[in-house]
Design a protein around this motif. Structure first.
Motif, PDB file in Angstrom:
ATOM      1  N   ASP A 116       1.302  -1.472  -0.004  1.00  0.00           N
ATOM      2  CA  ASP A 116       0.042  -0.134   0.378  1.00  0.00           C
ATOM      3  C   ASP A 116       0.729   1.339  -0.493  1.00  0.00           C
ATOM      4  O   ASP A 116       0.521   1.747  -0.709  1.00  0.00           O
ATOM      5  N   TRP A 117       1.573   0.734   0.480  1.00  0.00           N
ATOM      6  CA  TRP A 117       2.947   2.514   1.273  1.00  0.00           C
ATOM      7  C   TRP A 117       3.888   1.575   0.342  1.00  0.00           C
ATOM      8  O   TRP A 117       4.526   0.830   0.041  1.00  0.00           O
ATOM      9  N   ARG A 118       4.927   3.026   0.242  1.00  0.00           N
ATOM     10  CA  ARG A 118       6.192   3.431  -0.617  1.00  0.00           C
ATOM     11  C   ARG A 118       7.091   4.651   0.466  1.00  0.00           C
ATOM     12  O   ARG A 118       6.504   5.455   1.346  1.00  0.00           O
ATOM     13  N   VAL A 119       8.246   3.733   0.474  1.00  0.00           N
ATOM     14  CA  VAL A 119       9.075   5.480   0.650  1.00  0.00           C
ATOM     15  C   VAL A 119       8.846   6.481   0.167  1.00  0.00           C
ATOM     16  O   VAL A 119       9.393   5.799  -1.471  1.00  0.00           O
ATOM     17  N   ALA A 120       8.568   7.705   0.482  1.00  0.00           N
ATOM     18  CA  ALA A 120       8.866   8.404  -0.153  1.00  0.00           C
ATOM     19  C   ALA A 120       9.719   9.007  -1.273  1.00  0.00           C
ATOM     20  O   ALA A 120       9.965   9.402  -2.728  1.00  0.00           O
ATOM     21  N   SER A 121      11.053   8.686  -0.791  1.00  0.00           N
ATOM     22  CA  SER A 121      12.471   9.372  -0.999  1.00  0.00           C
ATOM     23  C   SER A 121      13.018   8.287  -0.901  1.00  0.00           C
ATOM     24  O   SER A 121      13.841   8.143  -0.016  1.00  0.00           O
ATOM     25  N   ALA A 122      13.510   6.897  -1.347  1.00  0.00           N
ATOM     26  CA  ALA A 122      14.801   5.953  -1.377  1.00  0.00           C
ATOM     27  C   ALA A 122      15.166   6.565  -0.896  1.00  0.00           C
ATOM     28  O   ALA A 122      16.497   6.665  -1.967  1.00  0.00           O
ATOM     29  N   ALA A 123      16.875   5.868  -0.226  1.00  0.00           N
ATOM     30  CA  ALA A 123      18.056   6.088   0.017  1.00  0.00           C
ATOM     31  C   ALA A 123      18.785   5.041  -1.246  1.00  0.00           C
ATOM     32  O   ALA A 123      18.396   4.424  -1.415  1.00  0.00           O
ATOM     33  N   GLY A 124      19.815   5.949  -1.329  1.00  0.00           N
ATOM     34  CA  GLY A 124      20.738   5.502  -2.930  1.00  0.00           C
ATOM     35  C   GLY A 124      21.877   4.705  -2.715  1.00  0.00           C
ATOM     36  O   GLY A 124      21.970   3.881  -2.940  1.00  0.00           O
ATOM     37  N   GLN A 125      22.175   4.679  -1.001  1.00  0.00           N
ATOM     38  CA  GLN A 125      22.565   4.129  -0.471  1.00  0.00           C
ATOM     39  C   GLN A 125      22.319   3.247   1.163  1.00  0.00           C
ATOM     40  O   GLN A 125      21.192   4.375   1.748  1.00  0.00           O
ATOM     41  N   LYS A 126      23.061   2.229   0.894  1.00  0.00           N
ATOM     42  CA  LYS A 126      22.363   1.551   2.556  1.00  0.00           C
ATOM     43  C   LYS A 126      22.451   2.880   3.810  1.00  0.00           C
ATOM     44  O   LYS A 126      23.634   3.660   3.974  1.00  0.00           O
ATOM     45  N   LEU A 127      20.929   2.530   4.274  1.00  0.00           N
ATOM     46  CA  LEU A 127      21.178   3.209   5.267  1.00  0.00           C
ATOM     47  C   LEU A 127      21.848   2.678   6.990  1.00  0.00           C
ATOM     48  O   LEU A 127      21.888   1.626   6.596  1.00  0.00           O
ATOM     49  N   LYS A 128      22.985   3.407   7.505  1.00  0.00           N
ATOM     50  CA  LYS A 128      23.963   2.846   8.092  1.00  0.00           C
ATOM     51  C   LYS A 128      23.118   3.369   9.425  1.00  0.00           C
ATOM     52  O   LYS A 128      22.679   3.890  10.420  1.00  0.00           O
ATOM     53  N   LYS A 129      23.274   2.015  11.135  1.00  0.00           N
ATOM     54  CA  LYS A 129      23.023   2.398  12.286  1.00  0.00           C
ATOM     55  C   LYS A 129      24.832   2.534  12.648  1.00  0.00           C
ATOM     56  O   LYS A 129      25.611   2.291  13.081  1.00  0.00           O
ATOM     57  N   GLU A 130      24.423   3.660  13.124  1.00  0.00           N
ATOM     58  CA  GLU A 130      25.231   4.498  13.765  1.00  0.00           C
ATOM     59  C   GLU A 130      25.246   5.270  15.263  1.00  0.00           C
ATOM     60  O   GLU A 130      26.178   6.617  15.399  1.00  0.00           O
ATOM     61  N   GLY A 131      24.379   5.311  15.700  1.00  0.00           N
ATOM     62  CA  GLY A 131      23.838   5.452  17.296  1.00  0.00           C
ATOM     63  C   GLY A 131      22.866   6.683  16.759  1.00  0.00           C
ATOM     64  O   GLY A 131      23.361   7.165  18.157  1.00  0.00           O
ATOM     65  N   GLY A 132      23.388   7.149  16.105  1.00  0.00           N
ATOM     66  CA  GLY A 132      22.127   8.838  16.044  1.00  0.00           C
ATOM     67  C   GLY A 132      21.068   9.111  15.796  1.00  0.00           C
ATOM     68  O   GLY A 132      19.819   9.736  15.681  1.00  0.00           O
ATOM     69  N   GLY A 133      20.499   7.421  16.735  1.00  0.00           N
ATOM     70  CA  GLY A 133      18.636   7.433  16.616  1.00  0.00           C
ATOM     71  C   GLY A 133      18.387   6.832  15.539  1.00  0.00           C
ATOM     72  O   GLY A 133      19.092   6.551  14.491  1.00  0.00           O
ATOM     73  N   LEU A 134      16.686   6.347  15.458  1.00  0.00           N
ATOM     74  CA  LEU A 134      16.281   5.298  14.236  1.00  0.00           C
ATOM     75  C   LEU A 134      15.591   6.572  13.050  1.00  0.00           C
ATOM     76  O   LEU A 134      15.826   7.306  13.014  1.00  0.00           O
ATOM     77  N   PRO A 135      15.719   6.146  12.065  1.00  0.00           N
ATOM     78  CA  PRO A 135      15.933   6.936  10.293  1.00  0.00           C
ATOM     79  C   PRO A 135      14.646   6.768  10.194  1.00  0.00           C
ATOM     80  O   PRO A 135      13.387   6.429  10.810  1.00  0.00           O
ATOM     81  N   THR A 136      14.277   8.121  10.370  1.00  0.00           N
ATOM     82  CA  THR A 136      13.026   9.174   9.654  1.00  0.00           C
ATOM     83  C   THR A 136      12.376   8.054   8.344  1.00  0.00           C
ATOM     84  O   THR A 136      12.812   8.829   7.719  1.00  0.00           O
ATOM     85  N   LEU A 137      11.316   7.216   7.709  1.00  0.00           N
ATOM     86  CA  LEU A 137      10.793   6.972   7.109  1.00  0.00           C
ATOM     87  C   LEU A 137       9.284   8.017   6.496  1.00  0.00           C
ATOM     88  O   LEU A 137       8.469   7.650   7.304  1.00  0.00           O
ATOM     89  N   ALA A 138       9.889   8.507   5.302  1.00  0.00           N
ATOM     90  CA  ALA A 138       8.409   9.120   4.950  1.00  0.00           C
ATOM     91  C   ALA A 138       7.732   8.594   3.863  1.00  0.00           C
ATOM     92  O   ALA A 138       8.696   8.251   3.010  1.00  0.00           O
ATOM     93  N   LEU A 139       6.429   8.345   4.199  1.00  0.00           N
ATOM     94  CA  LEU A 139       5.986   7.491   3.625  1.00  0.00           C
ATOM     95  C   LEU A 139       4.540   7.948   2.475  1.00  0.00           C
ATOM     96  O   LEU A 139       4.401   8.883   2.963  1.00  0.00           O
ATOM     97  N   THR A 140       3.882   7.375   1.365  1.00  0.00           N
ATOM     98  CA  THR A 140       2.940   7.808   0.494  1.00  0.00           C
ATOM     99  C   THR A 140       2.469   6.831   0.139  1.00  0.00           C
ATOM    100  O   THR A 140       3.157   5.614   0.064  1.00  0.00           O
ATOM    101  N   GLU A 141       1.916   6.314  -0.228  1.00  0.00           N
ATOM    102  CA  GLU A 141       0.766   6.372  -1.632  1.00  0.00           C
ATOM    103  C   GLU A 141       1.566   5.448  -2.195  1.00  0.00           C
ATOM    104  O   GLU A 141       1.686   6.506  -3.697  1.00  0.00           O
ATOM    105  N   ASN A 142       1.343   4.017  -2.599  1.00  0.00           N
ATOM    106  CA  ASN A 142       1.451   3.256  -3.356  1.00  0.00           C
ATOM    107  C   ASN A 142      -0.196   3.907  -4.427  1.00  0.00           C
ATOM    108  O   ASN A 142      -0.872   3.675  -4.385  1.00  0.00           O
ATOM    109  N   PRO A 143       0.716   3.665  -6.387  1.00  0.00           N
ATOM    110  CA  PRO A 143      -1.425   3.693  -7.094  1.00  0.00           C
ATOM    111  C   PRO A 143      -1.644   2.722  -6.847  1.00  0.00           C
ATOM    112  O   PRO A 143      -1.598   1.451  -6.305  1.00  0.00           O
ATOM    113  N   ASP A 144      -3.212   2.732  -7.181  1.00  0.00           N
ATOM    114  CA  ASP A 144      -4.420   1.417  -6.579  1.00  0.00           C
ATOM    115  C   ASP A 144      -4.408   0.780  -7.689  1.00  0.00           C
ATOM    116  O   ASP A 144      -5.319   1.409  -8.943  1.00  0.00           O
TER     117      ASP A 144
END
Length: 400
Positions: A278-306
């Protein structure tokens, strides 16, 4: 459907060759006559005597046999069948046919024939995934060679993956599909089916998806094709083999699925069985998101076409019958009925996919067909049987 049909069975070398003996029995049960050809490697796994005993025919295994050439030349043998089945089809046999090599009886028959060929590949998973095998597969498909399997599972070599030969009854079903009457009840109709999940990228290694095996959508596409419909299957990532006689379009995302569906129009019937995210990430990251101790990443979602709603709302090329699926975990009928009205489709197939049912990834399904104000409660059945029943219901709709 196989009664009176003449099958030439080529048995390649591989442990899966033992299944060819059961395949002969299954083909003959259905009225087909079977002639056997054994490769030199095939004789390491099954004997000419065992294959001859089951076929009731002389087994051919030598290209330069004076006796065989006098009784029936290899050219005549290659063209006297209604269908040539290669099971197991080894990487070697596929490579020889793709590249026009013919140094033994089996490869010479395949190169000399004007009869259609159905191959059931069987090999180690690494061999199946090798670039050379994939290129040979694409070449053979482009030339009209039909395939059934391979399946995924544990192998005799101890590895796991795709490369297991299709089961004998699957090969029989593919042969029956080849001989399906040209005047099936859906002859002249065009069908569009969606299947599997979609994968919506978060970054290059992660994605959002639904739990769908694609088994039900693939079964529906196969059933519609068997009834004579020119069927296009648009499928997300799945481990299911391509259904026989179906044009398959593979996609990853919901947007790609919608594009492929619109490209497949016009169609008489569309069955949206895919589990589209139903949803996708509004802007997918171009590189792998890293766990660097800075807290959880925020994923902005947008609706997929129906996709279901889009097909239902088409003005000039809307399919005459649009069928949706409603996978629910509670209030199955209530939620599915609401979805049908909201999406604007003609029918909706409701099924309970709560974890206790084992529907996702399993082989059985319990569905309810909602058509207007009517609800048909179907008994629990295999997904193949559900596909057959839905296809028959669609054929009856158009006949009326």
């Amino acid at each position: 459907m196989l009664d009176g049909k003449r099958i030439l069975l080529i048995v390649g070398g591989g442990i899966a060759a033992y299944k060819s003996l059961d395949l002969v029995r299954r083909l003959r049960e259905r009225g087909a006559s079977v002639r056997g050809v054994l490769t030199a490697a095939g004789k390491q796994f099954v004997t000419p005597l065992s294959l001859s005993a089951l076929t009731g025919e002389k087994i051919h295994d030598e290209l330069f046999s004076l006796t065989d050439e006098a009784e029936m030349g290899h050219i005549e043998l290659s063209r006297s069948a209604d269908l040539i089945v290669v099971a197991p089809a080894t990487a070697d046999l596929m490579a020889k046919l793709a590249n026009g090599l013919c140094g033994d009886l089996a490869s010479t028959l395949l190169l000399a024939t004007d009869t259609d060929v159905l191959m059931a590949p069987a090999m180690n998973v690494r061999m199946w995934e090798h670039a050379a095998t994939r290129a040979n597969l694409a070449t053979l498909k482009a030339r009209g060679v039909r395939f059934v399997g391979p399946n995924e599972g544990p192998m005799a070599c101890g590895e796991f993956g795709f490369g297991r030969m299709a089961e004998p009854l699957e090969i029989v079903a593919a042969a029956e599909a080849y001989f399906a009457p040209a005047e099936g009840p859906l002859k002249g109709r065009r069908a569009l089916v969606t299947s599997g999940p979609t994968h919506e990228p978060i970054d290059p290694v992660r994605y959002i998806a639904n739990r769908s095996s694609g088994k039900q959508g693939h079964a529906i596409a196969a059933a519609l094709a068997r009834l004579g419909a020119a069927t296009t299957l648009v499928t997300g990532p799945t481990r299911e083999p391509d259904p026989a006689g179906v044009a398959v379009v593979r996609i990853e995302t919901a947007r790609q699925m919608l594009e492929a569906c619109l490209a497949a129009l016009p169609a008489d019937v569309a069955v949206c069985a895919a589990a589209v995210a139903d949803w996708r990430v509004a802007s997918a990251a171009g590189q792998k998101l890293k766990k660097e101790g800075g807290g959880l990443p925020t994923l902005a979602l947008t609706e997929n076409p129906d996709i279901l709603a889009t097909l239902s709302a088409r003005e000039n090329d809307r399919p005459a019958l649009v069928v949706g699926f409603a996978a629910e975990t509670e209030k199955v009928i209530e939620h599915a009925t609401s979805k049908r009205a909201r999406k604007g489709c003609d029918w909706i197939v409701a099924n309970d996919v709560s974890p206790a049912t084992g529907t996702f990834g399993g082989d059985a399904n319990t569905v309810h067909l909602i058509t207007g104000g009517e609800v048909e409660d179907w008994p629990t059945a295999s997904k193949a049987e559900v596909g057959d029943r839905l296809a028959a219901r669609i054929a009856a709709h158009f006949a009326a």
